[in-house]
Design a protein around this motif. Sequence first.
Motif, short mmCIF file in Angstrom:
data_model
loop_
_atom_site.label_atom_id
_atom_site.label_comp_id
_atom_site.label_asym_id
_atom_site.label_seq_id
_atom_site.Cartn_x
_atom_site.Cartn_y
_atom_site.Cartn_z
N GLY A 160 0.80 -1.25 -0.07
CA GLY A 160 0.02 0.07 0.06
C GLY A 160 0.68 1.11 0.02
N THR A 161 2.02 1.36 -0.61
CA THR A 161 2.97 2.53 -0.74
C THR A 161 3.80 2.33 -2.03
OG1 THR A 161 4.57 3.52 0.43
CG2 THR A 161 4.64 1.49 0.68
N ARG A 162 4.24 3.38 -2.45
CA ARG A 162 5.08 3.46 -3.57
C ARG A 162 6.49 3.26 -3.17
NH1 ARG A 162 2.59 4.37 -8.34
NH2 ARG A 162 4.33 5.54 -9.05
N SER A 163 7.34 2.69 -4.16
CA SER A 163 8.65 2.21 -3.77
C SER A 163 9.55 2.40 -5.11
CB SER A 163 8.86 1.08 -3.35
OG SER A 163 8.39 -0.02 -4.42
N THR A 164 10.89 2.41 -4.70
CA THR A 164 11.72 2.42 -5.86
C THR A 164 13.13 1.52 -5.23
OG1 THR A 164 13.02 3.63 -7.56
CG2 THR A 164 12.79 4.40 -5.34
N GLY A 165 13.25 0.56 -5.99
CA GLY A 165 14.46 -0.21 -5.84
C GLY A 165 15.89 0.09 -6.32
N ARG A 166 16.96 -0.20 -5.47
CA ARG A 166 18.29 -0.19 -5.85
C ARG A 166 18.94 -1.26 -5.39
NH1 ARG A 166 15.83 3.46 -7.80
NH2 ARG A 166 16.31 5.55 -7.99
N ASN A 167 19.99 -2.10 -6.35
CA ASN A 167 20.60 -3.10 -5.92
C ASN A 167 21.68 -2.70 -4.87
OD1 ASN A 167 23.15 -2.85 -7.09
ND2 ASN A 167 22.40 -3.79 -9.38
N TRP A 168 22.24 -3.59 -4.07
CA TRP A 168 23.06 -3.44 -3.06
C TRP A 168 24.39 -2.66 -3.63
CZ3 TRP A 168 22.16 -2.78 1.74
CH2 TRP A 168 23.18 -2.71 2.58
N ASN A 169 25.07 -2.87 -4.73
CA ASN A 169 25.98 -2.05 -5.29
C ASN A 169 25.78 -0.90 -5.58
OD1 ASN A 169 27.74 -4.69 -5.54
ND2 ASN A 169 26.70 -5.25 -7.33
N THR A 170 24.59 -0.32 -6.05
CA THR A 170 24.24 0.92 -6.13
C THR A 170 24.07 1.66 -4.83
OG1 THR A 170 23.38 0.14 -8.28
CG2 THR A 170 22.41 2.43 -7.18
N VAL A 171 23.46 0.87 -4.02
CA VAL A 171 23.34 1.34 -2.43
C VAL A 171 24.55 2.05 -2.08
CG1 VAL A 171 22.68 0.96 -0.13
CG2 VAL A 171 21.11 0.43 -2.03
N LEU A 172 25.54 1.01 -2.15
CA LEU A 172 26.90 1.43 -1.53
C LEU A 172 27.70 2.62 -2.50
CD1 LEU A 172 28.30 -2.43 -0.92
CD2 LEU A 172 27.16 -0.46 0.66
N LYS A 173 27.39 2.48 -3.85
CA LYS A 173 27.90 3.62 -4.54
C LYS A 173 27.31 5.16 -3.84
CE LYS A 173 29.00 0.99 -8.53
NZ LYS A 173 28.53 0.53 -9.88
N ILE A 174 26.17 5.03 -3.93
CA ILE A 174 25.44 6.24 -3.51
C ILE A 174 25.89 6.77 -2.19
CG2 ILE A 174 23.31 7.11 -2.53
CD1 ILE A 174 22.01 5.42 -5.05
N ALA A 175 26.13 5.70 -1.10
CA ALA A 175 26.71 5.98 0.28
C ALA A 175 28.13 6.71 0.03
CB ALA A 175 26.94 4.70 0.87
N GLU A 176 29.11 6.19 -0.82
CA GLU A 176 30.28 7.06 -1.16
C GLU A 176 29.94 8.28 -1.85
OE1 GLU A 176 32.78 4.64 -3.83
OE2 GLU A 176 32.38 2.59 -3.03
N MET A 177 29.34 8.45 -2.62
CA MET A 177 28.94 9.69 -3.09
C MET A 177 28.44 10.89 -1.90
SD MET A 177 26.87 9.17 -6.60
CE MET A 177 26.43 11.13 -6.84
N ALA A 178 27.62 10.31 -0.88
CA ALA A 178 27.05 10.88 0.13
C ALA A 178 27.99 11.06 1.43
CB ALA A 178 25.91 10.47 0.47
#
Length: 180
Positions: A160-178
């Motif tokens: 009952g909610t919207r979502s968007t997915g990212r694979n674990w590799n992308t999650v970690l790349k975003i963490a590096e950027m942030a």
Amino acid sequence: MTTQIALLRAINVGGRNMVSMSDLRSFVEALGFNDVRSLLQTGNLVFSGSTKTGTALEQLLESEAERRLRLDTTFIVRTAHEWSATIASNPFPKETASDPGHLVVLFLKDAPRPDAIEALRTAIEGPEIIRVVEKQLYAVYSEGIGRSKLTNKLIEDRLGTRSTGRNWNTVLKIAEMAKV
């Protein structure tokens, strides 16, 4: 200044909701945010500024993207601190180490109710395994996501909610950027 991470849902997929990352970065800068960076063409943004966070920031980005870019999409925003907590809360460390490409984090607009989570678990027909932690659903797609019946539509319908997915590799790349 707060570092924010914004994920756009369903852009640049199958010729729909097309937007260049340079236009997206310029759009966020025009709203007064700083140090705007993007990753890949799927709508991953890191930026800083503003006192708005969470739902208020999501609503601002959605309404302004519609108005300025004619882009009708969902934005899901997390602070860098929340992103770090998402990584730390990963309930699948073994899968992360052995096959991070098959671990997907679905970032949810709202935290689902326990009965909705159980309804989703009951609907799973394949070998996929899920765990929900606050506003994230972690899913292991051991046989790949392409043929899985555990689709984003099924997940959104059951939770009952919207979502968007990212694979674990992308999650970690975003963490590096942030710099998480």
